[in-house]
Structures are given as C-alpha cells and as structure tokens.
Design an enzyme around this catalytic site. Structure first.
Site, short mmCIF file in Angstrom:
data_model
loop_
_atom_site.label_atom_id
_atom_site.label_comp_id
_atom_site.label_asym_id
_atom_site.label_seq_id
_atom_site.Cartn_x
_atom_site.Cartn_y
_atom_site.Cartn_z
N GLY A 17 0.86 -1.18 0.00
CA GLY A 17 0.00 0.00 0.00
C GLY A 17 0.90 1.23 0.00
N PHE A 18 0.34 2.34 0.48
CA PHE A 18 1.11 3.59 0.44
C PHE A 18 2.40 3.50 1.27
CE2 PHE A 18 -3.11 5.19 -0.73
CZ PHE A 18 -2.76 5.93 -1.85
N GLU A 174 -18.08 11.36 -0.05
CA GLU A 174 -17.71 11.20 -1.46
C GLU A 174 -18.60 10.17 -2.14
OE1 GLU A 174 -13.44 10.53 -1.18
OE2 GLU A 174 -13.10 12.66 -1.55
C1 LIG Z 1 -12.35 4.52 0.62
C2 LIG Z 1 -11.12 5.17 1.20
C3 LIG Z 1 -10.82 6.48 0.87
C4 LIG Z 1 -9.70 7.10 1.40
N1 LIG Z 1 -9.43 8.39 1.06
C5 LIG Z 1 -8.31 8.98 1.52
C6 LIG Z 1 -7.96 10.30 1.13
O1 LIG Z 1 -8.71 10.94 0.37
N2 LIG Z 1 -6.81 10.83 1.59
C7 LIG Z 1 -5.98 10.13 2.43
O2 LIG Z 1 -4.93 10.64 2.82
N3 LIG Z 1 -6.28 8.87 2.81
C8 LIG Z 1 -7.41 8.29 2.38
N4 LIG Z 1 -7.72 7.02 2.78
C9 LIG Z 1 -6.83 6.34 3.73
C10 LIG Z 1 -5.60 5.80 3.02
O3 LIG Z 1 -5.98 5.07 1.88
C11 LIG Z 1 -4.84 4.94 4.01
O4 LIG Z 1 -4.46 5.74 5.10
C12 LIG Z 1 -3.61 4.33 3.36
O5 LIG Z 1 -3.97 3.46 2.31
C13 LIG Z 1 -2.78 3.58 4.40
O6 LIG Z 1 -1.66 3.03 3.77
P1 LIG Z 1 -1.03 1.69 4.31
O7 LIG Z 1 0.20 1.46 3.52
O8 LIG Z 1 -0.92 1.71 5.78
O9 LIG Z 1 -2.11 0.57 4.00
P2 LIG Z 1 -2.82 0.17 2.63
O10 LIG Z 1 -2.67 1.21 1.60
O11 LIG Z 1 -4.18 -0.25 3.03
O12 LIG Z 1 -2.00 -1.10 2.15
C14 LIG Z 1 -1.95 -2.29 2.90
C15 LIG Z 1 -1.47 -3.40 1.98
O13 LIG Z 1 -1.15 -4.52 2.77
C16 LIG Z 1 -1.62 -5.70 2.14
N5 LIG Z 1 -1.83 -6.68 3.19
C17 LIG Z 1 -2.69 -6.58 4.23
N6 LIG Z 1 -2.58 -7.65 5.00
C18 LIG Z 1 -1.62 -8.44 4.48
C19 LIG Z 1 -1.09 -9.69 4.85
N7 LIG Z 1 -1.50 -10.35 5.95
N8 LIG Z 1 -0.13 -10.23 4.06
C20 LIG Z 1 0.29 -9.58 2.94
N9 LIG Z 1 -0.22 -8.39 2.55
C21 LIG Z 1 -1.15 -7.82 3.31
C22 LIG Z 1 -2.91 -5.25 1.45
O14 LIG Z 1 -3.24 -6.13 0.40
C23 LIG Z 1 -2.54 -3.85 0.99
O15 LIG Z 1 -2.00 -3.87 -0.31
C24 LIG Z 1 -8.84 6.38 2.27
C25 LIG Z 1 -9.14 5.05 2.59
C26 LIG Z 1 -10.27 4.45 2.06
C27 LIG Z 1 -10.59 3.02 2.40
#
Ligand SMILES: Cc1cc2nc3c(=O)[nH]c(=O)nc-3n(C[C@H](O)[C@H](O)[C@H](O)COP(=O)(O)OP(=O)(O)OC[C@H]3O[C@@H](n4cnc5c(N)ncnc54)[C@H](O)[C@@H]3O)c2cc1C
Length: 441
Positions: A17-18, A174
């Site tokens: 993810g991000f 949204e």
């Molecule tokens: C509908 C929606 C709209 C949003 N809009 C905004 C916005 O406008 N602005 C903003 O700043 N934020 C927004 N967010 C929040 C933002 O998307 C999250 O804060 C961000 O994606 C977090 O990044 P991350 O890397 O922690 O997790 P994520 O981007 O969720 O990535 C997690 C990754 O881990 C993988 N994963 C999970 N568990 C496992 C496992 N056990 N084994 C292997 N892989 C795994 C998943 O497949 C995924 O690819 C939004 C969220 C949602 C749901």
C-alpha cells in the site's frame, strides 16, 4: 545486524500500500535485498475507490500491478502471499500456505480493515469500501437493482433503488455525492422509462455533523451541497442492524434499502494482534517515535497499522493521540522506516519521525470539494475541487493510470457520462472479495 553469511541484509516489507511502497522504493540504493510481500498482486489507490463504485473510473485506473512497480528496482523482488503471523524472536514470517520467510529487517505496512463494530447484519448484508473487489461489488449490485426495477415497476418504491451509506466522514460524503450524480445524470438517461427520482441516497452519521475532522463551516457546506444534489443527510442516527432489504436504526426507524455501504470506520489490520505487543483500542501497533517496535529496532510499523506518535500533547492518561490513518502519514512513515534501516546499517542512531501535515480533502460532487490545508487554509467549491483533482493526479502511481484517469475525468465532466458501467456475469456477494482480513469488533 548483517545478513546471514553469503547473503545481503534482507528487508521484508509486508504490504504494498502507500506505506510499504514508499519504504521499498526508498531502499532502492541501499545495500540490502528487499522482498515486497502482498496478499494482492496490485497496489490500490484507495482514495479513488468511490469513483470505481460509482462508475466514474475503472479498476485498472486506480490499481497498479506491484511487479510493474518494482520491475526495474534491481534489489527488490515481489512475492504474492498473505502473511499469517510474525515470529519476532525468530525473525521470520509464516505465510497462509505454511511457508516461512526470514528477515533481518521488517517493515509492517498491512493497513486497516473495515470495522463493522459487531453490528448485526453488517458483515452479511452491507458492502465495505476497502478494496477493488468491494468497489466493483457495490457498482454491480446498484446497477443490477436498476435493471430489476426497470423490469418490474413495483420495485421503484420498495427500497430496491435505495442506497444507505453509514458514516459521514470523507468516504461516506464522497460516496453519497458520487451516487447522487450517477443516478441523476447517468442512470436517468440509461433508464428512460424509470422514474429515477424515486431512487434514494441516504447518508447516516451518528454525530451531529458530517466530516468531523474538518472545520464546521466546510462540513456545513458539504451537507448543503449534498442535500442540493438530492442526498438525504440524517445526522445523529446510528445503525442498529442491517437486514437483507432494510436498515434498522437505533431509534427504531426502518429504511427499506437493497444496498447498504458501510463507511463508518476502519480498524488496524489483525496482523498486529499476532505480534504480542501493545496495541491501541483500534488495534494499532504502538511504536516508538522512530516508528520501530520498542526494543526491536529491526521491526518498523508504518501507515494505518501503526499508532504513529502525533505532535499533539499527552492526554489525561498520558497517551499522545496517534497520527490519523491517511495516505500521507503512511508514505512519510514508509520513507522514515527506510531511512532508519539504511542509517542503522551505517551505524547511525535512530531519529524521531516528524510528520509534515499535507491537509485533508473530500469531493462532494461535480466541481465541488472541501479542502483543509496546513496554516488554516480552507478551500471549497470549484477551487477546492481543482486542488483535489491535481493532488490525486500527482499521487496516482504510474503514468498510464494518470493518463487514463485524466481522460475519464475529462469525459465524465464534459459529457455527464460514466463509461464504467459494465455488469460482470456473476454478482459478487457483499464482503466476500476482501482479502486479507476483516475485523468484526
Ligand atoms: C475509501 C477510502 C478512501 C480514502 N481516502 C483517503 C484520502 O482521500 N486521503 C488520504 O490521505 N487517505 C485516504 N484514505 C486512507 C488511506 O488510503 C490509508 O491511510 C492508506 O492506504 C494507508 O496506507 P497503508 O500502507 O498503511 O495501507 P494500505 O494502503 O491499506 O496497504 C496495505 C497493503 O497490505 C496488504 N496486506 C494486508 N494484509 C496483508 C497480509 N497479511 N499479508 C500480505 N499483505 C497484506 C494489502 O493487500 C494492501 O496492499 C482512504 C481510505 C479508504 C478506504
């Protein structure tokens, strides 16, 4: 700290993810081998999921194959697989297929899952909005309900064309704006024999205002704009249970509705629970100010999974409120974790993470958005929308997606059309498409 004999130092990044992407990419010039693990083969740009759900964009526009992202990064390899648990003492991960993977350094960025709060029927009958599968399922479900009503006019008033959205945060707002626009501009033309004005979009919020983290004036603007677009905004209303064809509120009201979208909350990914370390109430992993686990400098946790220490002062319980679960927090956290790993290999001490606030935004509909930027700057209307548009284009991974999105947006804007309304042959059930993990507490 060095890798095992004959091997370079091995960094495993869980989640593309991000946060995970930012960490793995920032390690491109470090003397390490990086394995990027994800349960899906693609990165999902979650802020635009609602546009897929409301037929404005296609899945391909907002998702990008992880192997494509790392194809040219020579020290990176990608592995598709779900991590089941982490052995911190043994420094290895166990995958859901039973295989294990050793690491020297670990970056955990598994994100968050939909939080149903254990409300009866949500898991069975509502749609989440966390994955591409979720967004496609909502779109398919709504389009099929219109087809049903077109074939049987009795369904016009029995809730078949009603979508209830729980949660008045940015995602709910949204989603409501996008659906209202889809109904009034696109489906009205697709179904000329159907009185589409009977279709309802109901937005429920348990508190007394929408967009709780935004300035009250922006929240009021958002409510007025949604209502002008035909959305029924119900404040101080909470869901008691969800039935297959109705949503029942805690005040006893029943809203007949064939579709419920659950945008009322997320909690940290349950992978955090396997670590045996301190978690917050929302399941977020408590990390030090360098984003590493206390006493384990080789394990960093970033993004939605982490309770990254915020700049705020400590509350009465001595705890500092963690940073919000936002893309910018995850990206900056990923960069910081990579810098700490590379620095530690050079013998440098860890540094505290300092988040630079980039603000928050939400679109409300066609050329309308609210944006709250650092320094107290508040934007709304077309200016806010332009700021939203530019920021999301810049953030999108990969030129191809950017170009696709731009073309689609221009098309939608100029023609009031939505190109992405193909119904797949089989309708997916709610909540069945969301690997990995779902919380029900
Ligand atoms: C509908 C929606 C709209 C949003 N809009 C905004 C916005 O406008 N602005 C903003 O700043 N934020 C927004 N967010 C929040 C933002 O998307 C999250 O804060 C961000 O994606 C977090 O990044 P991350 O890397 O922690 O997790 P994520 O981007 O969720 O990535 C997690 C990754 O881990 C993988 N994963 C999970 N568990 C496992 C496992 N056990 N084994 C292997 N892989 C795994 C998943 O497949 C995924 O690819 C939004 C969220 C949602 C749901």
């Amino acid at each position: 700290m060095a890798g095992t004999a004959g091997h370079r130092h091995h960094v495993v990044v869980v989640g593309a993810g991000f946060g995970g992407l930012a960490a793995a990419r920032a390690l491109r010039d470090a003397p390490v081998d990086v394995t990027v693990l994800d349960a899906r083969n693609h990165h999902t740009f979650q802020p635009l999921l609602y546009q897929v759900a409301t037929a404005g964009l296609d899945g391909d526009d907002i998702c990008f194959p992880i192997r494509g992202i790392f194809g040219r990064q020579r020290n990176a390899r990608v592995r598709l697989g779900e991590v089941r648990d982490v052995d911190l003492d043994g420094r290895h991960l166990t995958m859901s297929d039973g295989t294990t993977l050793d690491y020297d350094d670990l970056v955990l960025a598994a994100g968050a899952v939909t939080n149903t709060f254990g409300i009866p029927g949500v898991e069975e009958h509502a749609f989440g909005l966390k994955s591409l599968g979720d967004a496609m399922a909502i779109r398919t479900h709504v389009l099929l309900r219109f087809e049903e009503a077109d074939a049987d006019p009795a369904k016009l008033t029995d809730g078949t064309l009603t979508v209830v959205i729980a949660g008045g945060g940015p995602t709910g707002v949204e989603m409501a704006g996008g659906l209202a626009e889809l109904f009034s501009h696109v489906l009205r033309r697709d179904f000329p024999r159907l009185d589409v004005r009977a279709a309802r979009v109901v937005l429920l919020e348990a508190t007394d205002r929408l967009l709780g983290t935004f300035h009250p004036k922006l929240a009021d603007d958002a409510r007025r704009t949604l209502e002008a677009a035909g959305v029924e905004v119900l404040l101080e209303r909470a869901v008691a249970r969800v039935e297959p064809d109705a949503v029942v509120l805690t005040d006893g009201t029943t809203i007949p509705a064939a579709t419920m979208v659950w945008a009322a909350g997320v909690r940290a990914h349950p992978l955090g629970e396997t670590l045996g370390v301190e978690l917050t109430k929302g399941g977020r992993v408590v990390v030090g100010d360098d984003l590493a686990l206390p006493g384990r400098p080789e394990v960093h946790v970033v993004g939605d999974l982490a309770a990254s220490p915020g700049p705020g002062s400590a509350g009465s319980d001595g705890a500092v409120a963690p940073l919000p679960q936002l893309a910018a927090v995850a990206i900056q956290g990923g960069h910081h974790a990579a810098a700490m790993i590379a620095g530690r290999l050079r013998g440098e001490p860890p540094r505290a993470f300092h988040y630079v606030d980039k603000g928050t935004m939400a679109t409300i509909g066609r050329h309308d958005a609210v944006a709250q930027l650092p320094g107290g700057i508040r934007l709304k209307g077309p200016v806010g929308w332009l700021a939203w548009l530019v920021l999301h284009l810049v953030m999108l991974i990969g030129f191809r997606n950017r170009a696709n999105v731009l073309v689609n947006w221009a098309w939608n804007y100029l023609t009031y059309d939505r190109a992405s309304r193909i119904i797949p042959e089989r309708e997916p059930a709610p909540f069945t498409q969301a690997p990995p993990g779902r919380a029900t507490r």
